[in-house]
Design an enzyme around this catalytic site. Structure first.
Site, PDB file in Angstrom:
ATOM      1  N   HIS A 237      36.111  -1.976  -6.235  1.00 58.27           N
ATOM      2  CA  HIS A 237      35.481  -1.306  -5.091  1.00 58.27           C
ATOM      3  C   HIS A 237      35.978   0.130  -4.962  1.00 58.27           C
ATOM      4  O   HIS A 237      37.132   0.438  -5.259  1.00 58.27           O
ATOM      5  CB  HIS A 237      35.801  -2.083  -3.812  1.00 58.27           C
ATOM      6  CG  HIS A 237      35.031  -1.599  -2.631  1.00 58.27           C
ATOM      7  ND1 HIS A 237      33.670  -1.741  -2.516  1.00 58.27           N
ATOM      8  CD2 HIS A 237      35.442  -0.956  -1.496  1.00 58.27           C
ATOM      9  CE1 HIS A 237      33.264  -1.228  -1.367  1.00 58.27           C
ATOM     10  NE2 HIS A 237      34.321  -0.732  -0.738  1.00 58.27           N
TER      11      HIS A 237
ATOM     12  N   HIS B   8      32.357   3.739   3.302  1.00 60.60           N
ATOM     13  CA  HIS B   8      31.973   3.033   2.077  1.00 60.60           C
ATOM     14  C   HIS B   8      30.779   2.109   2.306  1.00 60.60           C
ATOM     15  O   HIS B   8      30.355   1.874   3.445  1.00 60.60           O
ATOM     16  CB  HIS B   8      33.156   2.236   1.530  1.00 60.60           C
ATOM     17  CG  HIS B   8      33.564   1.079   2.409  1.00 60.60           C
ATOM     18  ND1 HIS B   8      34.097  -0.089   1.904  1.00 60.60           N
ATOM     19  CD2 HIS B   8      33.530   0.889   3.766  1.00 60.60           C
ATOM     20  CE1 HIS B   8      34.375  -0.928   2.885  1.00 60.60           C
ATOM     21  NE2 HIS B   8      34.045  -0.369   4.022  1.00 60.60           N
TER      22      HIS B   8
ATOM     23  N   CYS C 277      28.729   0.306  -3.797  1.00 64.06           N
ATOM     24  CA  CYS C 277      29.869   1.179  -3.483  1.00 64.06           C
ATOM     25  C   CYS C 277      29.907   2.454  -4.325  1.00 64.06           C
ATOM     26  O   CYS C 277      30.049   3.563  -3.797  1.00 64.06           O
ATOM     27  CB  CYS C 277      31.177   0.398  -3.587  1.00 64.06           C
ATOM     28  SG  CYS C 277      31.597  -0.191  -5.242  1.00 64.06           S
TER      29      CYS C 277
END
Length: 342
Positions: free
Chosen positions: A304, A316, A257
């Site tokens: 995240h 993402h 991420c």
């Protein structure tokens, strides 16, 4: 005389009973297997998602340790280069003092002060005020230079020693975090293996539907990017749609991420840090209502990060087994805050 009797054969009744018993046992086993409850797919998925979240946190800490290791290695190299150059300068200064001593010897003997320096530490020498009067200005200046250089070298060597110790600890931490990531991902795979082939196929289909192809688009609305660079970062990330999530990935073939967000802003000419824990400080924190396309968005206790794409969508790299994709903020997890990169 021994009798030669034939062994007694089991009766038909006995054989029939045994056969019936065995058949019943097989039937019961089969029924028990059929009766065994199948694992609940949604329950397994929830546990797997939780393990992926924990693996994400461990991955981020691993990435942070890796970055620290690179930084320390660079700093140690620079200090060692300085020490090597300083040692050369010190040797040149000592050579000059040696030449001075040789000249004095040829002209009638070595000055006691220079002789003392050549056989002892300059610090000890300079502390002996009784000998200072016998030094010429040139000698005093040369000895002071040697003393300063030795002190500088001692400090630099001590600094290098501390950083080497820190590097060793960082490498140990790196190994621990790598094992933790592997352990979490291994546990997730074991859980997935408890599902039936049919259940796993259904989960794979769900994931494929969620992971849109690189050419696909979603309705992002008509929102204006937070900045020119924010818009450029979002566009750069969009070129990576469909690339797989890989723990520690920074591109160009795979991403985690924070690796994706770092790549995206790098393509926009902005250098941001490597991990979610540090990227949160790479700009100004904002709430959900203030989000503009290109802003960083953080979820799940900073486990995240993604790029806000507009209309409630995030671009993402989600988790292992998924690809870079657009996804609704509502399905990702617990929103923490946004960050507008300057």
């Amino acid at each position: 005389m021994a009798s030669h009797r034939r062994p007694k054969q089991p009766s038909r009744t006995r054989v029939t009973v045994l056969t019936a018993t065995a058949a019943a046992a097989v039937a019961l086993t089969s029924q028990a297997a059929d009766a065994a409850p199948k694992p609940d797919k949604s329950e397994v998925k929830a546990k797997v998602d939780k393990l992926y979240e924990e693996a994400g946190k461990a991955t981020d800490l691993y990435n942070g340790a890796k970055e620290k290791q690179k930084k320390l290695e660079k700093e140690i190299g620079e200090i060692q280069d300085k020490v090597a150059r300083g040692q050369e300068d010190l040797n040149d200064l000592r050579t000059g003092l040696g030449s001075l001593a040789s000249q004095q010897y040829r002209s009638g003997g070595i000055d006691p002060s220079v002789q003392l320096f050549l056989s002892a530490d300059p610090d000890d020498y300079l502390d002996k005020a009784s000998t200072l009067d016998s030094l010429s200005a040139q000698q005093l200046q040369s000895l002071k230079k040697v003393q300063e250089k030795q002190r500088t070298l001692a400090q630099e060597r001590a600094e290098a020693s501390e950083k080497l110790k820190d590097l060793a600890e960082t490498r140990t931490e790196l190994g621990k975090k790598k094992k933790e990531v592997q352990s979490k991902l291994g546990a997730a795979q074991k859980l997935l293996n408890t599902l039936t082939a049919e259940q796993r196929a259904k989960m794979a289909q769900d994931e494929q539907r969620a992971s849109r192809a690189a050419s696909s688009r979603v309705d992002l609305g008509n929102e204006v990017p937070a900045s020119q660079r924010g818009g450029a970062a979002l566009s750069a990330a969009a070129t990576q749609l469909g690339k797989p999530y890989v723990s520690g990935g920074t591109g160009p073939n795979s991403y985690d991420c924070s690796g994706l967000t770092q790549f995206a802003y790098g393509q926009a000419g902005v250098s941001i840090t490597r991990t979610t824990y540090t990227q949160q400080n790479d700009g100004t924190k904002i709430g959900m209502s203030q989000l503009k396309p290109g802003d960083l968005v953080f979820f799940n206790s900073l486990a995240h990060v993604g790029l806000y794409a507009g209309n409630g969508q995030v671009l993402h790299a989600p988790h292992p087994g998924a690809v870079v994709r657009y996804e609704s903020m509502s399905t990702i997890g617990s929103f923490q805050f946004g960050v507008r990169v300057a």
